[in-house]
Design an enzyme around this catalytic site. Structure first.
Site, short mmCIF file in Angstrom:
data_model
loop_
_atom_site.label_atom_id
_atom_site.label_comp_id
_atom_site.label_asym_id
_atom_site.label_seq_id
_atom_site.Cartn_x
_atom_site.Cartn_y
_atom_site.Cartn_z
N TYR A 124 0.82 -1.21 0.00
CA TYR A 124 0.00 0.00 0.00
C TYR A 124 0.86 1.27 0.00
CZ TYR A 124 -4.19 -2.75 1.12
OH TYR A 124 -5.23 -3.63 1.10
N LYS A 191 3.88 -13.95 6.09
CA LYS A 191 4.01 -15.05 5.12
C LYS A 191 5.51 -15.18 4.84
CE LYS A 191 2.00 -17.91 2.13
NZ LYS A 191 1.09 -19.01 2.43
N ASP A 225 -2.41 -17.26 5.99
CA ASP A 225 -3.49 -18.13 5.49
C ASP A 225 -3.98 -19.06 6.59
OD1 ASP A 225 -0.90 -19.02 5.17
OD2 ASP A 225 -1.28 -20.17 3.35
N ASP A 249 -5.42 -5.35 6.52
CA ASP A 249 -6.64 -4.87 5.86
C ASP A 249 -7.61 -6.03 5.67
OD1 ASP A 249 -8.34 -3.14 4.62
OD2 ASP A 249 -7.24 -3.04 2.73
#
Ligand code: NAD
Length: 359
Positions: A124, A191, A225, A249
């Protein structure tokens, strides 16, 4: 003398939900001098820009602001006002408490989580290169020179910067909040198994900062995840989540969905000098002017603002009033009804009146 607060009504349903919020805060008895400024589409009409310079000056002066959602006009060349505010004021921690309230359409009664989302970096950061632009082709050539995996000419590129400073201050803010609010556990979300130099940095720096809190907090990490699945199956295992921007987000919308939707999800953007409070939801343009949408997310954002202003008693009373109205389920907006077309749904103003009546 009251607290000086900058109020940005925003666009779409923003003016309606912020008016409801202002009414409730005023009824708590806390003295606030509201300094109201137009941003977004109204400001474009009046000042030719969605974010006039005097708005930023007002927030810098008052240090505290609360806003409604603001449309990001597509294809006009204007930057997102939301991103601009966060960057200009260095509001690096986006704090989103999400919890179950009785009477809502929640999928679980076991969720009570505060999400700390890094607010300035990651995908972002706004560093993007359009496919086949001259800048994109130059970058492509450099990337193809620097490493063995060859990119094709038809790629668009977004850059994902994650810094030591950005990570450390976010994790510190999450740990400090946890200690101050008697929370037990901070989970660092990442991740890192795939993105070793960005998420890997977020994890290793995060764990390093957390060493200072070893005697006070349990600090864990979780791959994003896996986290999403676990949030659905056993949300009670999580307490504070510290996330890079993009995952924060997505995970905050997931948590909002689990506790009954965007209509009740509040947020705060906090930096070392300034704080800006706002609901998680957007401007819901199709509902603008209908006096229909749920003001709860903005009113609960004001609860966070009152806590920030150290008006603890008023914050507590306002949250209790919201809780009571949600639990009764009589004066609530359409999104909190089992059937969204329920004709007995309250309007925005009726729900705000019901909350004020409990104060
Ligand atoms: P949105 O959150 O505005 O609306 C999505 C849907 O959620 C709505 O159609 C509605 O069904 C529901 N909803 C949202 N708020 C609600 C409320 N208070 N009460 C009841 N239902 C509610 O998301 P969008 O349609 O993706 O975005 C619309 C505009 O808002 C875009 O221009 C976007 O850029 C902007 N936006 C701004 C902010 C912000 O100012 N911080 C955040 C998100 C989106």
């Amino acid at each position: 003398m009251g607290h000086k607060v900058t109020l940005l009504p925003g666009d779409g349903i923003g003016p309606e939900v912020t008016a409801a919020m202002r009414q409730c805060v005023d009824v708590t008895g806390v003295k606030i001098d509201w300094e109201v400024h137009q941003v977004g589409e109204f400001a474009i009409k009046e000042h030719g820009t969605p974010m006039p310079a005097h708005v930023i000056e007002s927030i810098r002066k008052n240090k505290v602001a609360i806003k409604g959602p603001i449309v990001t006009p597509i294809g006009t060349g204007f930057r997102s006002v939301n991103v601009l505010l966060r960057q200009e004021l260095d509001l690096y921690a986006c704090v989103r408490p999400t919890k179950y309230y009785e009477g809502t359409q929640a999928k679980t009664d076991k969720l009570d989580i505060v999400i700390f989302r890094e607010n300035t970096e990651d995908l972002y950061a706004g560093i993007e290169f359009e496919k086949e632009s001259s800048e994109c082709l130059q970058l492509l050539a450099l990337i193809n020179k620097l490493q063995p995996k060859k990119l094709s000419r038809d790629v668009g590129i977004s850059i994902k910067p994650i810094s030591v400073k950005g990570t450390r201050r976010l994790i510190k803010a999450a740990c400090e909040y946890a200690v101050k609010n008697n929370r037990q556990k901070v989970t660092i979300v990442h991740k890192a198994n795939i993105m070793k130099y960005t998420d890997g940095l977020f994890l290793s720096e995060g764990l390093d900062v957390a060493k200072d809190y070893e005697d006070k907090l349990i600090v864990r990490d979780c791959i994003v995840d896996n986290l999403c699945m676990q949030l659905v199956q056993r949300p009670q295992h999580f307490d504070i989540l510290a996330c890079p921007n993009l995952y924060g987000d997505i995970v905050s919308d997931l948590c909002a969905g689990l506790v009954g939707g965007l209509g009740i999800a509040p947020g705060a953007n906090i930096g070392d000098q300034y704080a800006l409070f706002e609901p998680v939801h957007g401007s819901a343009p199709k509902y603008a002017g209908l006096n229909k949408c749920n003001p709860t997310a903005t009113i609960l954002s004001a609860v966070l603002m009152l806590q920030y202003l150290n008006e603890m008693d008023a914050a507590h009373r306002l949250e209790a009033a919201v809780k009571a109205v949600l639990k009764e389920g009589k004066h609530v907006t359409y999104d909190l009804k089992t059937n969204r077309d329920d004709p007995s749904a309250a309007s925005t103003t009726q729900m705000a009146d019901a909350i004020c009546a409990k104060l």
